[in-house]
Design a protein around this motif. Sequence first.
Motif, PDB file in Angstrom:
ATOM      1  N   SER A   1     128.542 154.381  67.071  1.00 39.53           N
ATOM      2  CA  SER A   1     128.109 153.011  66.836  1.00 39.53           C
ATOM      3  C   SER A   1     127.171 152.587  67.962  1.00 39.53           C
ATOM      4  O   SER A   1     126.932 153.341  68.918  1.00 39.53           O
ATOM      5  CB  SER A   1     129.321 152.080  66.803  1.00 39.53           C
ATOM      6  OG  SER A   1     129.910 152.019  68.102  1.00 39.53           O
TER       7      SER A   1
ATOM      8  N   LYS B   1     128.518 148.808  61.653  1.00 41.43           N
ATOM      9  CA  LYS B   1     127.638 149.293  60.584  1.00 41.43           C
ATOM     10  C   LYS B   1     126.512 150.117  61.193  1.00 41.43           C
ATOM     11  O   LYS B   1     126.188 149.987  62.372  1.00 41.43           O
ATOM     12  CB  LYS B   1     127.043 148.127  59.786  1.00 41.43           C
ATOM     13  CG  LYS B   1     128.067 147.315  59.003  1.00 41.43           C
ATOM     14  CD  LYS B   1     127.373 146.206  58.227  1.00 41.43           C
ATOM     15  CE  LYS B   1     128.346 145.451  57.324  1.00 41.43           C
ATOM     16  NZ  LYS B   1     129.326 144.687  58.081  1.00 41.43           N
TER      17      LYS B   1
ATOM     18  N   VAL C   1     130.733 154.789  63.799  1.00 47.42           N
ATOM     19  CA  VAL C   1     130.512 154.121  62.513  1.00 47.42           C
ATOM     20  C   VAL C   1     131.140 154.907  61.365  1.00 47.42           C
ATOM     21  O   VAL C   1     131.280 154.393  60.259  1.00 47.42           O
ATOM     22  CB  VAL C   1     129.005 153.914  62.220  1.00 47.42           C
ATOM     23  CG1 VAL C   1     128.385 153.006  63.243  1.00 47.42           C
ATOM     24  CG2 VAL C   1     128.262 155.239  62.129  1.00 47.42           C
TER      25      VAL C   1
ATOM     26  N   PHE D   1     125.229 148.639  49.642  1.00 47.49           N
ATOM     27  CA  PHE D   1     126.391 148.363  50.467  1.00 47.49           C
ATOM     28  C   PHE D   1     127.548 147.775  49.679  1.00 47.49           C
ATOM     29  O   PHE D   1     128.534 147.319  50.243  1.00 47.49           O
ATOM     30  CB  PHE D   1     126.015 147.412  51.607  1.00 47.49           C
ATOM     31  CG  PHE D   1     125.010 148.002  52.552  1.00 47.49           C
ATOM     32  CD1 PHE D   1     125.392 148.937  53.479  1.00 47.49           C
ATOM     33  CD2 PHE D   1     123.679 147.627  52.478  1.00 47.49           C
ATOM     34  CE1 PHE D   1     124.466 149.497  54.347  1.00 47.49           C
ATOM     35  CE2 PHE D   1     122.754 148.178  53.345  1.00 47.49           C
ATOM     36  CZ  PHE D   1     123.148 149.116  54.283  1.00 47.49           C
TER      37      PHE D   1
END
Length: 672
Positions: A647, A392, A641, A131
């Motif tokens: 999402s 995320k 997302v 990430f």
Amino acid sequence: MSSLKYRAEIDGLRAIAVLSVIFFHAGMNFFGINPFKGGYVGVDIFFVISGYLITGIILADIAKNNFSFLKFYERRARRILPALFLVIFASIPFSWFWLFPDPYKEFSRSLAAISVFVSNIQLWRESSSYFAESNDLKPLMHTWSLSVEEQFYVLFPLGLFIYVKYLRRFLPIAIVIAIIISFDRSYRMGLVDSQASFYLLPSRGWELLIGALLAKLEQDYGRKSYGVLNSVMPFLGMLCITYGVVMLDENKSSSIYLAIPVLGTAFILWFAGNDFISKLLSSKFLVSIGLISYSLYLWHQPVFAFARTYLFDQPDNFTYTILIGFCFVFAYLSWKYVETPFRNRAIISTRTIWALTLLCSTSLFIFGYIGNKMDGLPNRLSTMGLKATEVKRQWDLIKQDDKTCFSRPPENACKFNGSDARPHWLFLGDSHVETMLPAFTNILNQRKDNYSIMTSTGCPYITGDFEFYIEKDNKCSEVNAKRLNLIEKMKPQVIVISGREVTYLGGKKFDTREDGKSIPFLVPVGKDLPEEQRIDFVKDAFTKSIKNLLVMGHKVILVYPVPEYDYHIPRRIMKLAIRRLQPDITRPYSTFKERSAKAYEALDNVGNSPNLIRVYPEKIFCDSFEKDKCVTHDSENIFYVDNSHLSRAGTDLVVQKIFEAADTKWGLNNAE
């Protein structure tokens, strides 16, 4: 070598090095070709030059009994720090207003690391994180090379001084041995940890040491005339450098490949004279660039990174040309008004340079420590911008036996809430099903329904012999054959199916430069069909695959395509927030209908059945919040997302509709 003479061709080499790095980081393509894909070797050229010049200075001072560690480090401070501090402090305001918490936290760590010259170590540690921010977006990423050099010059002068004073005869041999050890270390480390090999001193030292060896040989023997070699070797050296810049790429960064441009640089440093290459490198144009090369190197990365952060689309060739122009202006100004004055003891005293170094380094460390400790200071941002940073992927969190449940072999599919041979629910399809699972599993766990997950990223449920056009493999066909075989044995009560049929059928996404490469579309193996026939063939396969499940007696919930966009939604909202603009990201409803028409035909052709439920995400996101528009967010939530995956806020809305329909039609609440 009692003193160092100015060599114009070295400034020319610096120009070649810095231009290679700049054009490499720009990634400019001409007619589909990137002629600077190996431009990262410019840093290796710098290392050799640095090793040669700094070692030459030290040896000359030792020969005159004039060497002082304090004076050596003062020279390094005057050379390196003023322009570096200028660029860093100029970057802080842009980072404050434009970077979001995670990248700002990384930026803060960079500030602290740079203040003690360990940014290469910091970047290496971050490189292992999935990430971590992309290097293209890190304003201070390029400072790793300065840290490598400064770490080298903390250790090297002491060893050099000892050898010259007490073991002079063995110094060349010692340097050669150190080169071999470092080169071997670089090669072996590259096999197991390419990032460590790239960033760390032990695997980079051989390049600096080659320059050091040249300086020592020059002191002992002088640079002599070698006849025809003085014409041939510089030319060969430039060919080696050109090969590195043009032919290498990021997959060819091991020491074996880097040795080519490194040796090319060494050839030029040793054999340069009155040959064509030396005259070319000594031209006024290249020498002028070489003189400002350090400032140019410092400015280019933050200018590029902030442009990429601020602009909606990735810069094109024209934009990069403008950005490079700005870099040259900034570089000239910082060279003339910062670098040059600070090197002059008559203008800036020793006391002043050390006081400024201490003040700036301490300030950067404190500022960086606070930014990192406070998680990127999120209160700097607008509410919607901050929410965009919090969107995320959540579906990766669904695990069993400490392993993700996605893209497992079907025979090893995750099963929850009981080991019944017949699960109440089975999830089948690609990542578009996976996006819904956190919302699904929350409800199913409350109901204590058992369920099984048989999804595979990039692999829709379509039976038959298919492969992806770009990747040319039929692993998905093999996966689906196993899926069907297991379904026949498991006999699940309800099967939820979703996928990215729009792309699989149409063969392309929206034209987007923000979201990576396009997903390859499906083609039948061994059949080279015209496009319209291919589409009809794939449509029929999708239809038959679902019909077959209904014939087998399964209840099927068919989730139709989600509206897609031509950019990364949270990233676009972030960039709007940077501009202090209210996000209003929509697309015409008609655009979605046109793009999804073929996918709808395939799914509509399944027909009606009491065991079939159709769920239409478009009815949630299109023509509801806004008339004739498909939306990506409301005032409280962001529904995506990326450009096509929902999402948790988005999937909650879809899954709610699924359960309402299933409970109404089949009475599945508290299913037995």
